[in-house]
Design a protein around this motif. Structure first.
Motif, short mmCIF file in Angstrom:
data_model
loop_
_atom_site.label_atom_id
_atom_site.label_comp_id
_atom_site.label_asym_id
_atom_site.label_seq_id
_atom_site.Cartn_x
_atom_site.Cartn_y
_atom_site.Cartn_z
N ARG A 129 1.00 -1.28 0.09
CA ARG A 129 -0.10 0.03 0.12
C ARG A 129 0.93 1.22 0.09
NH1 ARG A 129 -5.42 -0.84 0.67
NH2 ARG A 129 -6.05 -2.79 1.18
N LYS B 118 -9.54 1.81 2.15
CA LYS B 118 -8.00 1.79 2.50
C LYS B 118 -7.21 2.64 1.46
CE LYS B 118 -8.39 -2.16 5.52
NZ LYS B 118 -7.96 -3.47 5.84
N SER C 294 -10.47 -3.59 -3.61
CA SER C 294 -9.54 -3.74 -2.55
C SER C 294 -8.31 -4.37 -3.36
CB SER C 294 -10.06 -4.64 -1.50
OG SER C 294 -8.83 -4.81 -0.52
#
Length: 273
Positions: A104, A205, A267
């Motif tokens: 990420r 996220k 995701s």
């Protein structure tokens, strides 16, 4: 990395110059494209010129101005060394090391690195969505029909995943279609629908991919989520503009209200694991 078309954009076959015996139309178009891209960021440099594949007096003068502006020898010719100076932003975007302790973080760092090197499309032969940045993201494709927001997203994820020796195609197929990625997310059960995201923002996220709905199974724009703050997401996205268009002309850092728009979220967690 799977997406390596950018490498072709960093090279010319031979030195290009006015009345040169080895002049090549495609290489001259590359040079003219980069002169115009430089002018966008440096409007007082005097490097804006036509993109027609002809190394005439206007292109020669634009090259001289580029060389003068950058403290290079003023020859009016473009060898590989001068072309390296012209294409430095693209090389930095794709090859500069980026920090990150996990995927990420690597995705966010990679997206920010591209952003700071000012990816921008050009209009060539009356065709939008053209130029070296578009071709790099779209595996050589360009033209008005080639919306490049998903090409940008996949280039970022590919580049970041490659740092960890991962293949982004285990997460999603190589595609330029938002619909293909949206359907893949549904099939893999990794697509958070906008209704769920509005109720539970913790499902969103940084590093995930946003997809803006047209209808339930039809999406028309995408980008990388960089932060979630209350009702807002911050993004880095390609083929957009200050109005948030899905067919703009640049990579931009934008802010979107996901509670007022139908935005689904794909995701990347399975690739992180």
């Amino acid at each position: 990395m799977q997406k390596t078309s950018y490498q072709k954009e960093l090279l010319i076959k031979a030195t290009q110059q006015r009345k040169g015996l080895n002049n090549n139309k495609k290489d001259i178009e590359k040079i003219q494209s980069w002169l115009n891209l430089f002018a966008i960021q440096n409007p007082n440099a005097g490097t804006a010129t036509g993109i027609d594949g002809d190394f005439g007096p206007a292109t020669e003068k634009a090259v001289l101005n580029f060389q003068k502006f950058n403290g290079l020898s003023q020859t009016g010719t473009v060898d590989q060394k001068v072309f390296d100076a012209l294409t430095a932003p693209l090389k930095k975007a794709f090859e500069d090391p980026v920090p990150g302790n996990n995927l990420r973080e690597l995705i966010l760092s990679t997206a920010k690195n591209h952003l700071k090197n000012h990816p921008f499309e050009l209009v060539i032969n009356n065709q939008s969505n053209t130029g070296p940045w578009v071709r790099s993201y779209m595996d050589g494709h360009e033209g008005s029909d080639w919306f490049w927001c998903m090409g940008f997203v996949q280039a970022i994820i590919d580049q970041a995943a490659a740092v960890q020796g991962k293949n982004f195609k285990t997460l999603m197929p190589l595609t330029y279609s938002c619909d293909t990625v949206g359907v893949t997310g549904i099939q893999k059960k990794i697509l958070t629908r906008y209704q769920a995201a509005r109720t539970n923002p913790a499902l969103i996220k940084p590093g995930d991919v946003f997809l803006i709905q047209k209808t339930t199974n039809d999406w028309f724009h995408t980008g990388i989520v960089t932060a979630v703050n209350g009702d807002l997401i911050e993004t880095i996205e390609g083929n957009t503009n200050s109005d948030g268009s899905h067919n703009g002309n640049a990579v931009m850092n934008r802010i979107r209200n996901y509670k007022q728009s139908k935005i689904d979220f794909f995701s990347i967690e399975s690739l992180v694991a």
